[in-house]
Design a protein around this motif. Structure first.
Motif, PDB file in Angstrom:
ATOM      1  N   LYS A 136      30.297  44.098  32.234  1.00 38.07           N
ATOM      2  CA  LYS A 136      31.047  44.354  33.472  1.00 38.07           C
ATOM      3  C   LYS A 136      32.336  43.536  33.515  1.00 38.07           C
ATOM      4  O   LYS A 136      32.388  42.430  32.995  1.00 38.07           O
ATOM      5  CB  LYS A 136      30.190  43.949  34.681  1.00 38.07           C
ATOM      6  CG  LYS A 136      28.914  44.737  34.854  1.00 38.07           C
ATOM      7  CD  LYS A 136      28.073  44.132  35.981  1.00 38.07           C
ATOM      8  CE  LYS A 136      26.636  44.648  35.955  1.00 38.07           C
ATOM      9  NZ  LYS A 136      26.518  46.124  35.875  1.00 38.07           N
ATOM     10  N   LEU A 137      33.329  44.092  34.177  1.00 36.91           N
ATOM     11  CA  LEU A 137      34.539  43.345  34.504  1.00 36.91           C
ATOM     12  C   LEU A 137      34.521  43.153  36.023  1.00 36.91           C
ATOM     13  O   LEU A 137      34.441  44.137  36.773  1.00 36.91           O
ATOM     14  CB  LEU A 137      35.787  44.111  34.060  1.00 36.91           C
ATOM     15  CG  LEU A 137      37.099  43.328  34.074  1.00 36.91           C
ATOM     16  CD1 LEU A 137      37.104  42.271  32.964  1.00 36.91           C
ATOM     17  CD2 LEU A 137      38.299  44.266  33.874  1.00 36.91           C
ATOM     18  N   ILE A 138      34.560  41.912  36.457  1.00 35.27           N
ATOM     19  CA  ILE A 138      34.464  41.606  37.882  1.00 35.27           C
ATOM     20  C   ILE A 138      35.650  40.749  38.300  1.00 35.27           C
ATOM     21  O   ILE A 138      35.974  39.770  37.639  1.00 35.27           O
ATOM     22  CB  ILE A 138      33.147  40.841  38.183  1.00 35.27           C
ATOM     23  CG1 ILE A 138      31.942  41.740  37.882  1.00 35.27           C
ATOM     24  CG2 ILE A 138      33.111  40.351  39.630  1.00 35.27           C
ATOM     25  CD1 ILE A 138      30.600  41.067  38.090  1.00 35.27           C
ATOM     26  N   ALA A 139      36.314  41.151  39.392  1.00 34.22           N
ATOM     27  CA  ALA A 139      37.409  40.340  39.942  1.00 34.22           C
ATOM     28  C   ALA A 139      36.989  39.800  41.292  1.00 34.22           C
ATOM     29  O   ALA A 139      36.514  40.551  42.149  1.00 34.22           O
ATOM     30  CB  ALA A 139      38.681  41.169  40.074  1.00 34.22           C
ATOM     31  N   LYS A 140      37.146  38.498  41.468  1.00 35.34           N
ATOM     32  CA  LYS A 140      36.850  37.840  42.737  1.00 35.34           C
ATOM     33  C   LYS A 140      38.176  37.399  43.341  1.00 35.34           C
ATOM     34  O   LYS A 140      38.781  36.438  42.863  1.00 35.34           O
ATOM     35  CB  LYS A 140      35.939  36.637  42.515  1.00 35.34           C
ATOM     36  CG  LYS A 140      34.619  36.978  41.833  1.00 35.34           C
ATOM     37  CD  LYS A 140      33.737  35.738  41.691  1.00 35.34           C
ATOM     38  CE  LYS A 140      32.352  36.153  41.181  1.00 35.34           C
ATOM     39  NZ  LYS A 140      31.413  35.016  41.117  1.00 35.34           N
ATOM     40  N   GLY A 141      38.614  38.119  44.361  1.00 32.30           N
ATOM     41  CA  GLY A 141      39.919  37.846  44.959  1.00 32.30           C
ATOM     42  C   GLY A 141      39.804  37.054  46.247  1.00 32.30           C
ATOM     43  O   GLY A 141      39.010  37.408  47.121  1.00 32.30           O
ATOM     44  N   SER A 142      40.605  36.005  46.373  1.00 32.07           N
ATOM     45  CA  SER A 142      40.573  35.142  47.560  1.00 32.07           C
ATOM     46  C   SER A 142      41.969  34.964  48.132  1.00 32.07           C
ATOM     47  O   SER A 142      42.924  34.807  47.378  1.00 32.07           O
ATOM     48  CB  SER A 142      40.085  33.732  47.190  1.00 32.07           C
ATOM     49  OG  SER A 142      38.788  33.755  46.705  1.00 32.07           O
ATOM     50  N   VAL A 143      42.053  34.926  49.432  1.00 35.42           N
ATOM     51  CA  VAL A 143      43.307  34.538  50.087  1.00 35.42           C
ATOM     52  C   VAL A 143      43.362  33.015  50.092  1.00 35.42           C
ATOM     53  O   VAL A 143      42.403  32.359  50.508  1.00 35.42           O
ATOM     54  CB  VAL A 143      43.357  35.082  51.526  1.00 35.42           C
ATOM     55  CG1 VAL A 143      44.608  34.579  52.240  1.00 35.42           C
ATOM     56  CG2 VAL A 143      43.311  36.607  51.518  1.00 35.42           C
ATOM     57  N   ILE A 144      44.462  32.446  49.596  1.00 36.30           N
ATOM     58  CA  ILE A 144      44.577  30.981  49.662  1.00 36.30           C
ATOM     59  C   ILE A 144      45.501  30.542  50.797  1.00 36.30           C
ATOM     60  O   ILE A 144      45.408  29.433  51.274  1.00 36.30           O
ATOM     61  CB  ILE A 144      45.021  30.348  48.322  1.00 36.30           C
ATOM     62  CG1 ILE A 144      46.420  30.805  47.917  1.00 36.30           C
ATOM     63  CG2 ILE A 144      44.019  30.635  47.207  1.00 36.30           C
ATOM     64  CD1 ILE A 144      47.053  29.893  46.869  1.00 36.30           C
TER      65      ILE A 144
ATOM     66  N   ILE B  73      38.967  36.666  37.130  1.00 33.87           N
ATOM     67  CA  ILE B  73      38.497  37.908  36.535  1.00 33.87           C
ATOM     68  C   ILE B  73      37.499  37.533  35.432  1.00 33.87           C
ATOM     69  O   ILE B  73      37.835  36.817  34.489  1.00 33.87           O
ATOM     70  CB  ILE B  73      39.657  38.761  35.980  1.00 33.87           C
ATOM     71  CG1 ILE B  73      40.619  39.114  37.125  1.00 33.87           C
ATOM     72  CG2 ILE B  73      39.121  40.058  35.377  1.00 33.87           C
ATOM     73  CD1 ILE B  73      41.817  38.242  37.231  1.00 33.87           C
ATOM     74  N   LEU B  74      36.278  38.020  35.609  1.00 37.15           N
ATOM     75  CA  LEU B  74      35.158  37.622  34.761  1.00 37.15           C
ATOM     76  C   LEU B  74      34.650  38.790  33.938  1.00 37.15           C
ATOM     77  O   LEU B  74      34.632  39.927  34.401  1.00 37.15           O
ATOM     78  CB  LEU B  74      34.011  37.113  35.643  1.00 37.15           C
ATOM     79  CG  LEU B  74      34.378  35.985  36.609  1.00 37.15           C
ATOM     80  CD1 LEU B  74      33.308  35.842  37.689  1.00 37.15           C
ATOM     81  CD2 LEU B  74      34.543  34.673  35.850  1.00 37.15           C
ATOM     82  N   ASN B  75      34.232  38.493  32.739  1.00 42.62           N
ATOM     83  CA  ASN B  75      33.538  39.467  31.900  1.00 42.62           C
ATOM     84  C   ASN B  75      32.073  39.025  31.872  1.00 42.62           C
ATOM     85  O   ASN B  75      31.754  37.939  31.402  1.00 42.62           O
ATOM     86  CB  ASN B  75      34.140  39.431  30.489  1.00 42.62           C
ATOM     87  CG  ASN B  75      33.654  40.546  29.579  1.00 42.62           C
ATOM     88  OD1 ASN B  75      33.883  40.520  28.368  1.00 42.62           O
ATOM     89  ND2 ASN B  75      32.987  41.545  30.137  1.00 42.62           N
ATOM     90  N   VAL B  76      31.201  39.875  32.431  1.00 42.11           N
ATOM     91  CA  VAL B  76      29.787  39.516  32.518  1.00 42.11           C
ATOM     92  C   VAL B  76      29.001  40.393  31.549  1.00 42.11           C
ATOM     93  O   VAL B  76      28.997  41.614  31.664  1.00 42.11           O
ATOM     94  CB  VAL B  76      29.262  39.696  33.953  1.00 42.11           C
ATOM     95  CG1 VAL B  76      27.796  39.297  34.037  1.00 42.11           C
ATOM     96  CG2 VAL B  76      30.096  38.874  34.931  1.00 42.11           C
TER      97      VAL B  76
END
Lengths: 150, 150, 150, 150
Positions: free
Chosen positions: D103-111, D124-127
């Motif tokens: 899987k390709l997973i993106a965890k997006g956060s407002v800073i 962006i993670l490769n699981v």
């Protein structure tokens, strides 16, 4: 931002960094100094004075960019083997809030150390008697180079 | 990079910029000055001295970032209406070659002027007796703001 | 943006690029193709369909980023010697205007070819019956790598 | 990367996002979906297939850029008041490692959430069955806009 643990390739990295600082004329001009040197993690600091201000009384964005570059560049440099240097390939600064008075502190971390390219990030903080504010984020690609033999 | 033609909203933009420069302490510290002011296009210049160098005798990347920010910021500022200011939202610098001796010149251009956001680019040149070298490219998003009434 | 002239190290660069495209599944999915291949300069094109749109009927920013990456990546790749590959190290996209209908075209140019790092820029244009609009600018650092022997 | 707590201005933000997704043709084409929607924090996911690959069998950098843009864009969008939209002003992707399989997973956060500009970052993670790898970092400036009345 969590600090990652790195094993330095040159155990004398602090001495090497200290010797570099002696000829760092631009950092001197800006009264910028390093306040923490760990493998892959370096903090730089400036006590904000009028010389650092732009026309509206805030810290000039060029100072913020410089302190981020310094902290990230030395963070990457702390990880290279003896005889190597480090240059900035790409520097990005996101300006979140204006900074004023007190101290400007950049905490630079290596987030990935490759064979040649080092990816770094930095928190740039404005520390005053009111507390600590994140005023900018820095992102950089640093590139290790062979230094000419002296 | 071709210069785009813009119609300034404030016909006194040169006077306004001149008055801003009087309190530009950080530019003064760096001995940086503006050498050309057109609508949407500004050049900044530094005669390189030892104060601008890092440990290997090259221009510090922070100076390059600052001169790019200055040229692009004033290029954008030249286009706003009276009473508005301009702040840097995002600043990116691509370092192509080291700079040394002679002059460091940044040519900043607005590539898109929006209602609020101004996209800018800059050529940063090292000019010596050997000729002119492109040493960096700058990219910035500038944001216009309402200045507090004085 | 003026095209720079480069001498390719591999005179068969067009053939090599053509062979790469056969297994470019993601470009196929997006119906993206290369329309011009010169040393250090490549254009990519998409005829905009509903599949390329986000919720408001405009081209998705991910398509714009992809076409910029493709044009700049192949522009850099056209300059390497046989047996080398090219990967994107850093990709930046400045979104200037929304794109809609007609064609999306990216013109990618190498602005500096180093030993290992290639700095590239791109104009991304929306071409419709009304004419040509610059909708985004792309900036990338590409890194050449040794490909595994097959 | 620590999640920051934000109070959404529109308590129906999840419903609004769901309704936007119905007409997200480009995300559909890429088989990309949102897997977590919190105020200021959104994750997006793709199960990697051959359609996502470039010529060397790795995930195309355009997919990585798109998933980062999607996660950060919706993270920012979750915080605006009803009737507002969100567009990407600047998107930067640092590619740390190639991604492949799983899987390709993106965890997006407002800073930082400003009045108009939202600064975001993404992992962006490769699981895969071997675990989780950080393959890229994303940084974006998002800009809130008034949507035309329907």
């Amino acid at each position: 931002m969590s600090k990652q643990l790195f094993i330095p390739k040159n155990k004398d990295f602090r001495l090497v960094i200290d010797s570099k600082l002696e000829r760092q004329f631009f950092m001197n001009l800006l009264k910028m100094r390093l306040t923490e040197i760990e493998p892959g993690y370096v903090t730089a600091q400036v006590d904000i004075e009028q010389i650092h201000e732009q026309q509206n009384g805030f810290v000039h964005g060029g100072l913020t960019a410089t302190i981020a570059d310094v902290a990230m560049g030395f963070a990457a440099f702390s990880l290279v083997e003896a005889g190597k240097g480090m240059v900035t390939s790409k520097l990005d600064i996101a300006y979140l809030k204006p900074a004023k008075n007190g101290k400007l502190i950049a905490k630079g971390s290596v987030i990935k150390a490759g064979n040649l390219l080092y990816y770094c990030e930095a928190d740039i903080l404005n520390v005053t008697s009111d507390g600590e504010t994140l005023v900018a984020r820095g992102y950089a690609t640093m590139c290790s180079i062979d230094l000419p033999k002296e």
